[in-house]
Write a protein that holds these residues in place. Structure first.
Motif, mmCIF file in Angstrom:
data_model
loop_
_atom_site.group_PDB
_atom_site.id
_atom_site.type_symbol
_atom_site.label_atom_id
_atom_site.label_comp_id
_atom_site.label_asym_id
_atom_site.label_seq_id
_atom_site.Cartn_x
_atom_site.Cartn_y
_atom_site.Cartn_z
ATOM 1 N N ARG A 166 11.409 -24.963 -25.980
ATOM 2 C CA ARG A 166 11.383 -24.935 -24.517
ATOM 3 C C ARG A 166 10.053 -24.407 -23.993
ATOM 4 O O ARG A 166 9.504 -24.925 -23.016
ATOM 5 C CB ARG A 166 12.515 -24.070 -23.978
ATOM 6 C CG ARG A 166 13.864 -24.662 -24.130
ATOM 7 C CD ARG A 166 14.920 -23.674 -23.636
ATOM 8 N NE ARG A 166 16.235 -24.039 -24.072
ATOM 9 C CZ ARG A 166 17.022 -24.885 -23.432
ATOM 10 N NH1 ARG A 166 16.601 -25.445 -22.338
ATOM 11 N NH2 ARG A 166 18.210 -25.165 -23.890
ATOM 12 N N LEU A 167 9.528 -23.370 -24.623
ATOM 13 C CA LEU A 167 8.248 -22.826 -24.173
ATOM 14 C C LEU A 167 7.108 -23.804 -24.414
ATOM 15 O O LEU A 167 6.169 -23.888 -23.615
ATOM 16 C CB LEU A 167 7.969 -21.483 -24.855
ATOM 17 C CG LEU A 167 8.880 -20.343 -24.402
ATOM 18 C CD1 LEU A 167 8.563 -19.074 -25.185
ATOM 19 C CD2 LEU A 167 8.755 -20.105 -22.912
ATOM 20 N N LEU A 168 7.165 -24.558 -25.508
ATOM 21 C CA LEU A 168 6.159 -25.599 -25.731
ATOM 22 C C LEU A 168 6.224 -26.661 -24.640
ATOM 23 O O LEU A 168 5.189 -27.133 -24.159
ATOM 24 C CB LEU A 168 6.345 -26.241 -27.108
ATOM 25 C CG LEU A 168 5.822 -25.450 -28.293
ATOM 26 C CD1 LEU A 168 6.237 -26.125 -29.593
ATOM 27 C CD2 LEU A 168 4.317 -25.317 -28.229
ATOM 28 N N LEU A 169 7.424 -27.071 -24.259
ATOM 29 C CA LEU A 169 7.562 -28.041 -23.176
ATOM 30 C C LEU A 169 6.986 -27.496 -21.877
ATOM 31 O O LEU A 169 6.299 -28.204 -21.146
ATOM 32 C CB LEU A 169 9.029 -28.406 -22.968
ATOM 33 C CG LEU A 169 9.667 -29.304 -24.008
ATOM 34 C CD1 LEU A 169 11.142 -29.503 -23.681
ATOM 35 C CD2 LEU A 169 8.964 -30.635 -24.081
ATOM 36 N N ALA A 170 7.260 -26.224 -21.576
ATOM 37 C CA ALA A 170 6.742 -25.621 -20.348
ATOM 38 C C ALA A 170 5.222 -25.504 -20.380
ATOM 39 O O ALA A 170 4.571 -25.573 -19.337
ATOM 40 C CB ALA A 170 7.373 -24.250 -20.136
ATOM 41 N N GLY A 216 7.969 -40.591 -23.112
ATOM 42 C CA GLY A 216 9.203 -39.822 -22.975
ATOM 43 C C GLY A 216 8.984 -38.493 -22.279
ATOM 44 O O GLY A 216 9.803 -38.063 -21.473
ATOM 45 N N TYR A 217 7.851 -37.853 -22.583
ATOM 46 C CA TYR A 217 7.544 -36.566 -21.947
ATOM 47 C C TYR A 217 7.277 -36.757 -20.454
ATOM 48 O O TYR A 217 7.732 -35.969 -19.637
ATOM 49 C CB TYR A 217 6.339 -35.927 -22.640
ATOM 50 C CG TYR A 217 5.993 -34.570 -22.087
ATOM 51 C CD1 TYR A 217 6.775 -33.474 -22.397
ATOM 52 C CD2 TYR A 217 4.895 -34.382 -21.259
ATOM 53 C CE1 TYR A 217 6.478 -32.224 -21.893
ATOM 54 C CE2 TYR A 217 4.583 -33.148 -20.756
ATOM 55 C CZ TYR A 217 5.382 -32.072 -21.068
ATOM 56 O OH TYR A 217 5.085 -30.841 -20.564
ATOM 57 N N GLU A 218 6.556 -37.822 -20.105
ATOM 58 C CA GLU A 218 6.280 -38.100 -18.699
ATOM 59 C C GLU A 218 7.562 -38.437 -17.943
ATOM 60 O O GLU A 218 7.742 -38.032 -16.807
ATOM 61 C CB GLU A 218 5.268 -39.244 -18.567
ATOM 62 C CG GLU A 218 3.880 -38.896 -19.071
ATOM 63 C CD GLU A 218 3.223 -37.794 -18.256
ATOM 64 O OE1 GLU A 218 3.444 -37.737 -17.023
ATOM 65 O OE2 GLU A 218 2.502 -36.987 -18.866
ATOM 66 N N ASP A 244 7.105 -30.726 -14.886
ATOM 67 C CA ASP A 244 5.922 -30.250 -14.175
ATOM 68 C C ASP A 244 6.406 -29.585 -12.891
ATOM 69 O O ASP A 244 7.516 -29.818 -12.436
ATOM 70 C CB ASP A 244 4.951 -31.397 -13.869
ATOM 71 C CG ASP A 244 5.596 -32.517 -13.076
ATOM 72 O OD1 ASP A 244 6.838 -32.507 -12.938
ATOM 73 O OD2 ASP A 244 4.867 -33.399 -12.598
ATOM 74 N N GLY A 245 5.622 -28.730 -12.330
ATOM 75 C CA GLY A 245 6.016 -28.020 -11.113
ATOM 76 C C GLY A 245 7.243 -27.154 -11.349
ATOM 77 O O GLY A 245 7.227 -26.230 -12.170
ATOM 78 N N TRP A 246 8.331 -27.470 -10.643
ATOM 79 C CA TRP A 246 9.561 -26.697 -10.784
ATOM 80 C C TRP A 246 10.212 -26.898 -12.141
ATOM 81 O O TRP A 246 11.012 -26.074 -12.581
ATOM 82 C CB TRP A 246 10.546 -27.046 -9.672
ATOM 83 C CG TRP A 246 10.166 -26.419 -8.372
ATOM 84 C CD1 TRP A 246 9.639 -27.063 -7.294
ATOM 85 C CD2 TRP A 246 10.245 -25.044 -8.028
ATOM 86 N NE1 TRP A 246 9.386 -26.158 -6.292
ATOM 87 C CE2 TRP A 246 9.749 -24.903 -6.717
ATOM 88 C CE3 TRP A 246 10.680 -23.907 -8.690
ATOM 89 C CZ2 TRP A 246 9.682 -23.691 -6.062
ATOM 90 C CZ3 TRP A 246 10.616 -22.686 -8.042
ATOM 91 C CH2 TRP A 246 10.128 -22.588 -6.754
ATOM 92 N N GLY A 247 9.896 -27.995 -12.812
ATOM 93 C CA GLY A 247 10.429 -28.216 -14.146
ATOM 94 C C GLY A 247 9.961 -27.156 -15.129
ATOM 95 O O GLY A 247 10.715 -26.717 -15.998
ATOM 96 N N VAL A 248 8.713 -26.713 -14.973
ATOM 97 C CA VAL A 248 8.182 -25.650 -15.829
ATOM 98 C C VAL A 248 8.941 -24.347 -15.572
ATOM 99 O O VAL A 248 9.309 -23.635 -16.505
ATOM 100 C CB VAL A 248 6.670 -25.461 -15.593
ATOM 101 C CG1 VAL A 248 6.145 -24.244 -16.324
ATOM 102 C CG2 VAL A 248 5.914 -26.713 -16.011
ATOM 103 N N VAL A 249 9.186 -24.055 -14.318
ATOM 104 C CA VAL A 249 9.939 -22.840 -13.970
ATOM 105 C C VAL A 249 11.354 -22.924 -14.535
ATOM 106 O O VAL A 249 11.861 -21.962 -15.124
ATOM 107 C CB VAL A 249 9.973 -22.645 -12.439
ATOM 108 C CG1 VAL A 249 10.866 -21.474 -12.064
ATOM 109 C CG2 VAL A 249 8.571 -22.449 -11.902
#
Length: 93
Positions: A32-36, A47-49, A54-59
């Motif tokens: 999860r931290l790698l994704l953030a 798939g990642y895009e 991004d934005g609120w997704g990271v939070v």
């Protein structure tokens, strides 16, 4: 003079199980931290895009990591060294 009640030590299997739970949640937490952090972490670029981290997704992903990791660490004795009782002062009940 008051004495502190002694609590029996937990069974060895219980301590090992609690530590195992904390270790089992570690790989998904790191993922999860790698994704953030913006790493695809096993996803293709498309798939990642499409996932939209991004934005609120990271939070969301970061908060999700901490919400799942905290109970696992607390169960393994992460809070064992902290006392939950206030020491009595001399002359006060």
């Amino acid at each position: 003079m008051t004495t502190t009640p002694q609590h029996p030590a937990p069974a060895r299997w219980a301590v090992l199980a609690a530590h195992a739970v904390a270790l089992l949640t570690l790989p998904t937490g790191l993922w999860r931290l790698l994704l953030a952090a913006g790493q695809p972490a096993g996803y293709t670029e498309a798939g990642y895009e499409a996932m939209g981290v991004d934005g609120w997704g990271v939070v969301y992903v970061t908060v999700s990591y901490y919400r799942r990791r905290r109970p696992a660490v607390a169960g393994s004795g992460g809070r064992r060294s902290r006392s939950s009782r206030v020491p009595a002062r001399d002359g006060c009940p």
